[in-house]
Write a protein that holds these residues in place. Structure first.
Motif, short mmCIF file in Angstrom:
data_model
loop_
_atom_site.label_atom_id
_atom_site.label_comp_id
_atom_site.label_asym_id
_atom_site.label_seq_id
_atom_site.Cartn_x
_atom_site.Cartn_y
_atom_site.Cartn_z
N ASP A 123 0.77 -1.04 0.05
CA ASP A 123 -0.01 0.08 0.18
C ASP A 123 0.76 1.52 0.01
O ASP A 123 0.64 2.12 0.87
CB ASP A 123 -1.01 0.04 1.15
CG ASP A 123 -1.76 -1.07 1.25
OD1 ASP A 123 -2.47 -1.73 0.16
OD2 ASP A 123 -2.30 -1.70 2.07
N ASN A 124 1.72 1.13 -0.93
CA ASN A 124 2.84 2.39 -1.02
C ASN A 124 3.72 2.48 -0.10
O ASN A 124 4.21 3.75 0.05
CB ASN A 124 2.07 3.71 -1.44
CG ASN A 124 1.57 3.62 -2.84
OD1 ASN A 124 2.08 3.09 -3.71
ND2 ASN A 124 0.44 4.20 -3.13
N VAL A 125 3.83 1.73 1.24
CA VAL A 125 4.76 1.83 2.22
C VAL A 125 5.73 0.80 1.92
O VAL A 125 5.61 -0.54 1.81
CB VAL A 125 3.98 1.70 3.63
CG1 VAL A 125 4.87 1.62 4.86
CG2 VAL A 125 2.89 2.53 3.77
N SER A 126 7.22 1.25 2.13
CA SER A 126 8.26 0.29 1.92
C SER A 126 8.33 -0.88 2.96
O SER A 126 8.03 -0.59 3.87
CB SER A 126 9.61 1.05 2.13
OG SER A 126 10.65 0.02 1.85
N LYS A 127 8.18 -2.15 2.59
CA LYS A 127 8.33 -3.07 3.14
C LYS A 127 9.56 -4.19 3.20
O LYS A 127 10.24 -4.60 4.11
CB LYS A 127 7.12 -4.40 2.79
CG LYS A 127 6.84 -5.54 3.76
CD LYS A 127 5.70 -6.21 3.24
CE LYS A 127 5.49 -7.52 4.04
NZ LYS A 127 4.78 -7.13 5.27
N VAL A 128 10.15 -4.06 2.06
CA VAL A 128 11.63 -4.63 1.85
C VAL A 128 12.28 -3.79 0.85
O VAL A 128 11.78 -3.15 -0.27
CB VAL A 128 11.33 -5.73 1.23
CG1 VAL A 128 12.66 -6.65 0.60
CG2 VAL A 128 10.57 -7.03 2.04
N SER A 129 13.63 -3.32 1.20
CA SER A 129 14.62 -2.69 0.33
C SER A 129 15.75 -3.24 0.43
O SER A 129 16.67 -3.22 1.52
CB SER A 129 14.37 -1.28 0.67
OG SER A 129 15.27 -0.57 -0.01
#
Length: 231
Positions: free
Chosen positions: A182-188
């Motif tokens: 939902d446009n929030v970073s979860k994995v980078s």
């Protein structure tokens, strides 16, 4: 006569009240939303060098490449986007499911189709291909083929991908992985060598955007993006 008239008036008033109450209870129907289906990409074949192409007169550095994709239900138009090394080279809205584009020879390109109507849009998966001819500098890697699956009984997702390059071995490729919920970073993650991620939890009715950059030994890269709504 007077009594009859009074009763008659009361009767009409009563009927009027009933009618007004009945009509006020109905609400207008909500318009049905019909998002377009996702287009299936056909040509150029994903992860291959184009064998069928048009010759450009008086310019042997260019080739005319045929693009085609499946018609999407409820789509009014299609947006064709073609990128090379992360740079957008074609961005065109079309009413057909075929197109011809003149591109540089000896380069790797990525492309997508967005099916569109007045209710919204639906983005295809990313495919990539290499145009015929000798590479200019070096070949950019193909866009990664992303496999994303969700186990609905456990709400756990699995992610894997396949990288390929014309002038690098697969074990020389590296990957940048980005997952948004939902446009929030979860994995980078950056400069990874693995081609899969361990299972991770997902939420019902959430939309996930997965982006993978495939990077070769020369630092050239291509991007692949997958959008998925868990319903």
């Amino acid at each position: 006569m007077r009594i009859i008239n009074i009763k008659t008036i009361f009767l009409f008033v009563g009927l009027g009240l009933i009618a007004s109450c009945g009509s006020g209870g109905d609400s207008p129907a909500e318009p049905e939303v019909k998002l377009p289906e996702k287009s299936i990409l056909a040509l150029p074949v994903n992860g291959e060098t184009c064998s069928a192409f048009g010759v450009i007169a008086n310019d042997d550095t260019k080739a005319e490449i045929n693009f085609s994709w499946g018609a999407a239900s409820h789509a009014d138009s299609y947006i064709l986007k073609i990128t090379q090394a992360g740079n957008l080279v074609v961005n065109q809205t079309l009413s057909t499911t075929t197109h011809k584009a003149i591109l540089d020879k000896g380069k790797t390109y990525s492309w997508t189709i967005t099916a569109k109507n007045t209710d919204g849009e639906n983005l295809s998966t990313t495919h990539s291909f290499t145009t015929p001819g000798k590479p200019i500098g070096n070949y950019v890697p193909y866009a990664a083929v992303i496999n994303f699956n969700i186990n609905s009984s456990t709400s756990m997702a699995s992610l894997s991908w396949i990288g390929k390059d014309e002038d690098s071995n697969t074990n020389e490729l590296k990957y940048d992985i980005s997952i948004k919920e939902d446009n929030v970073s979860k994995v980078s993650l950056t400069n990874q060598t693995q081609t899969s991620l361990a299972d991770f939890a997902v939420k019902l009715n959430s939309t996930y955007q997965i982006k993978i950059n495939t990077i070769d030994k020369h630092g050239s890269y291509s991007s692949s993006v997958l959008n998925y709504t868990y319903e």
